[in-house]
Write a protein that holds these residues in place. Structure first.
Motif, PDB file in Angstrom:
ATOM      1  N   LEU A  44      18.308 -19.895  19.222  1.00 38.34           N
ATOM      2  CA  LEU A  44      18.139 -20.228  17.602  1.00 38.34           C
ATOM      3  C   LEU A  44      16.669 -18.779  17.593  1.00 38.34           C
ATOM      4  N   ALA A  45      15.765 -18.479  18.337  1.00 38.67           N
ATOM      5  CA  ALA A  45      14.942 -17.573  17.555  1.00 38.67           C
ATOM      6  C   ALA A  45      15.756 -16.659  16.524  1.00 38.67           C
ATOM      7  N   MET A  46      16.578 -16.203  18.080  1.00 41.83           N
ATOM      8  CA  MET A  46      17.150 -14.448  17.646  1.00 41.83           C
ATOM      9  C   MET A  46      17.892 -14.929  16.031  1.00 41.83           C
ATOM     10  N   THR A  47      18.758 -15.623  15.768  1.00 46.26           N
ATOM     11  CA  THR A  47      19.951 -16.482  14.918  1.00 46.26           C
ATOM     12  C   THR A  47      18.153 -16.148  13.562  1.00 46.26           C
ATOM     13  N   ALA A  48      17.035 -17.287  13.706  1.00 51.05           N
ATOM     14  CA  ALA A  48      16.600 -17.786  13.163  1.00 51.05           C
ATOM     15  C   ALA A  48      15.372 -16.403  12.113  1.00 51.05           C
ATOM     16  N   THR A  49      15.121 -15.245  14.079  1.00 52.04           N
ATOM     17  CA  THR A  49      14.751 -13.925  13.065  1.00 52.04           C
ATOM     18  C   THR A  49      15.211 -13.341  11.902  1.00 52.04           C
ATOM     19  N   TYR A  50      16.903 -12.529  12.168  1.00 54.21           N
ATOM     20  CA  TYR A  50      17.814 -12.154  11.404  1.00 54.21           C
ATOM     21  C   TYR A  50      18.527 -13.444  10.195  1.00 54.21           C
ATOM     22  N   GLN A  51      18.316 -14.649  10.337  1.00 50.57           N
ATOM     23  CA  GLN A  51      18.673 -15.498   9.176  1.00 50.57           C
ATOM     24  C   GLN A  51      20.384 -15.275   8.372  1.00 50.57           C
ATOM     25  N   ALA A  52      20.848 -15.481  10.614  1.00 48.10           N
ATOM     26  CA  ALA A  52      21.868 -15.456  11.125  1.00 48.10           C
ATOM     27  C   ALA A  52      22.627 -17.204  11.184  1.00 48.10           C
ATOM     28  N   PRO A  53      23.161 -17.492  10.113  1.00 41.59           N
ATOM     29  CA  PRO A  53      23.232 -19.474  10.055  1.00 41.59           C
ATOM     30  C   PRO A  53      24.423 -19.303  11.970  1.00 41.59           C
ATOM     31  N   VAL A  54      24.272 -20.021  12.337  1.00 41.92           N
ATOM     32  CA  VAL A  54      25.193 -20.495  13.904  1.00 41.92           C
ATOM     33  C   VAL A  54      25.835 -21.566  13.732  1.00 41.92           C
ATOM     34  N   ALA A  55      27.375 -21.378  14.199  1.00 46.97           N
ATOM     35  CA  ALA A  55      28.593 -23.280  14.286  1.00 46.97           C
ATOM     36  C   ALA A  55      27.393 -23.413  15.816  1.00 46.97           C
ATOM     37  N   LEU A  56      27.162 -23.785  15.839  1.00 44.84           N
ATOM     38  CA  LEU A  56      27.109 -24.831  17.605  1.00 44.84           C
ATOM     39  C   LEU A  56      28.374 -25.627  18.019  1.00 44.84           C
ATOM     40  N   ALA A  57      29.510 -25.245  18.615  1.00 43.25           N
ATOM     41  CA  ALA A  57      30.520 -25.688  19.255  1.00 43.25           C
ATOM     42  C   ALA A  57      30.038 -26.810  20.412  1.00 43.25           C
ATOM     43  N   VAL A  58      29.240 -28.597  19.459  1.00 40.73           N
ATOM     44  CA  VAL A  58      28.748 -28.741  20.768  1.00 40.73           C
ATOM     45  C   VAL A  58      29.808 -29.715  21.480  1.00 40.73           C
ATOM     46  N   ILE A  59      29.844 -30.240  23.192  1.00 40.69           N
ATOM     47  CA  ILE A  59      30.283 -30.406  23.778  1.00 40.69           C
ATOM     48  C   ILE A  59      30.536 -32.352  23.591  1.00 40.69           C
ATOM     49  N   PRO A  60      31.100 -33.252  22.875  1.00 44.20           N
ATOM     50  CA  PRO A  60      30.752 -35.162  22.549  1.00 44.20           C
ATOM     51  C   PRO A  60      30.216 -35.757  23.989  1.00 44.20           C
ATOM     52  N   ALA A  61      31.201 -35.445  25.065  1.00 44.24           N
ATOM     53  CA  ALA A  61      30.905 -36.969  25.763  1.00 44.24           C
ATOM     54  C   ALA A  61      29.643 -36.151  26.745  1.00 44.24           C
ATOM     55  N   TRP A  62      29.231 -35.048  26.632  1.00 49.37           N
ATOM     56  CA  TRP A  62      28.302 -35.067  27.337  1.00 49.37           C
ATOM     57  C   TRP A  62      26.345 -34.980  26.829  1.00 49.37           C
ATOM     58  N   THR A  63      26.610 -34.576  25.414  1.00 45.98           N
ATOM     59  CA  THR A  63      25.963 -34.838  24.455  1.00 45.98           C
ATOM     60  C   THR A  63      24.794 -35.434  24.136  1.00 45.98           C
ATOM     61  N   GLY A  64      23.671 -35.394  23.651  1.00 46.25           N
ATOM     62  CA  GLY A  64      23.149 -36.953  23.138  1.00 46.25           C
ATOM     63  C   GLY A  64      21.826 -36.540  22.005  1.00 46.25           C
ATOM     64  N   ALA A  65      20.257 -37.830  22.488  1.00 43.48           N
ATOM     65  CA  ALA A  65      19.152 -37.160  21.557  1.00 43.48           C
ATOM     66  C   ALA A  65      19.326 -35.621  21.210  1.00 43.48           C
ATOM     67  N   PRO A  66      18.624 -35.689  22.859  1.00 43.17           N
ATOM     68  CA  PRO A  66      18.181 -34.491  22.851  1.00 43.17           C
ATOM     69  C   PRO A  66      18.449 -33.197  22.394  1.00 43.17           C
ATOM     70  N   LEU A  67      19.752 -32.863  22.524  1.00 47.18           N
ATOM     71  CA  LEU A  67      20.161 -31.664  20.977  1.00 47.18           C
ATOM     72  C   LEU A  67      19.389 -31.732  20.221  1.00 47.18           C
ATOM     73  N   ALA A  68      20.130 -33.109  19.444  1.00 47.77           N
ATOM     74  CA  ALA A  68      20.046 -33.407  17.866  1.00 47.77           C
ATOM     75  C   ALA A  68      18.418 -33.418  17.550  1.00 47.77           C
ATOM     76  N   GLU A  69      17.413 -34.008  18.033  1.00 46.68           N
ATOM     77  CA  GLU A  69      16.562 -33.221  18.537  1.00 46.68           C
ATOM     78  C   GLU A  69      15.765 -31.848  18.228  1.00 46.68           C
ATOM     79  N   ARG A  70      15.800 -31.503  19.521  1.00 44.33           N
ATOM     80  CA  ARG A  70      15.901 -30.152  19.321  1.00 44.33           C
ATOM     81  C   ARG A  70      16.150 -29.480  17.234  1.00 44.33           C
ATOM     82  N   LEU A  71      17.526 -29.477  17.432  1.00 46.66           N
ATOM     83  CA  LEU A  71      18.317 -29.062  16.045  1.00 46.66           C
ATOM     84  C   LEU A  71      17.741 -29.163  14.879  1.00 46.66           C
ATOM     85  N   ALA A  72      16.800 -30.474  15.091  1.00 51.57           N
ATOM     86  CA  ALA A  72      15.831 -31.508  13.579  1.00 51.57           C
ATOM     87  C   ALA A  72      15.472 -30.073  13.298  1.00 51.57           C
ATOM     88  N   ARG A  73      14.409 -28.724  13.344  1.00 55.97           N
ATOM     89  CA  ARG A  73      13.746 -28.339  12.835  1.00 55.97           C
ATOM     90  C   ARG A  73      14.628 -26.993  12.741  1.00 55.97           C
TER      91      ARG A  73
END
Length: 248
Positions: A44-73
């Protein structure tokens, strides 16, 4: 061969685009996200530095609020659906596949529908209804049913073929899955990218789609990504595009 000599074919190709007044399109898909990790922070830091959008393919069964909170910014991140649980249901001796013909179609579609709904709820502001099958494999009989459960696009690997749904494929995988399972040789990757840019210059190809897996990157993979961002940013002839733009 020195690093500058390795990258020269790409620099030369992008100079041709610049001289012609044209812009080469790139996009980045990164698979297997579940939760915040140091590797994800680095991506995330690298792509933000170079203004490169990234599509994160997230595994639904094993994810939750912590990732959502991390990506919110992170305004440059889009979330796509990486199957349901990334579990292999193919028998021994066959290639790994979660979305194959090995289970009843209704069960597979129900899981995908549940996964789409879950990620849309968790990542409402950055969600894209794009399915990324685990291992880039999906039974063709499922494709006509994806729109009916809320998907508008499918992303696998390789040149897209005819399909009853919009395709946005990754086309250059930076990982050496059959060899050392680390980053691939930089010269080989550059050769693939240049070949795709040559096709696109002739109007015979689409955007160059980089595929990465942040959780298993070694320094060979990380250094390739960073140098690619540096070269494309300096060229004046490239843009890294978000999934939403490419699917619009």
């Amino acid at each position: 061969m020195t690093p500058s000599e390795i990258w020269q074919p790409l620099t030369r190709e992008l100079a041709r685009w610049l001289q012609a007044g044209r812009t080469a399109d790139f996009w980045l898909r990164d698979d297997d996200a579940i939760e915040p990790t140091a590797a994800l922070d680095r991506l995330l830091a690298m792509t933000a530095t170079y203004q490169a959008p990234v599509a994160l393919a997230v595994i639904p069964a094993w994810t939750g609020a912590p990732l959502a909170e991390r990506l919110a910014r992170e305004n440059h991140v889009t979330v796509a659906v990486h199957g349901w649980s990334h579990e292999n249901h193919a028998p021994q001796g066959e290639k790994k596949q979660e979305l194959g013909h090995h289970r009843p179609r209704d069960i597979v579609l129900a899981e995908l529908s549940q996964g789409r709904a879950r990620l849309q709820r968790l990542h409402a502001g950055r969600f894209a209804p794009m399915l990324v099958p685990p291992w880039n494999r999906i039974d063709a009989d499922l494709l006509p049913h994806l729109a009916g459960i809320g998907f508008s696009a499918l992303s696998v690997f390789g040149a897209p073929g005819p399909a009853p749904i919009r395709m946005l494929n990754s086309t250059v995988d930076i990982m050496d899955w059959r060899g050392n399972r680390g980053g691939r040789d930089h010269a080989a990757l550059i050769s693939e990218i240049v070949a795709q840019l040559e096709l696109a210059f002739r109007g015979e190809g689409g955007p160059v789609g980089l595929l990465s897996h942040h959780l298993v990157h070694d320094e060979v993979a990380w250094s390739f990504l960073e140098r690619l961002f540096e070269v494309t940013a300096a060229s004046g002839a490239c843009r890294w595009r978000p999934v939403g733009e490419l699917l619009a």
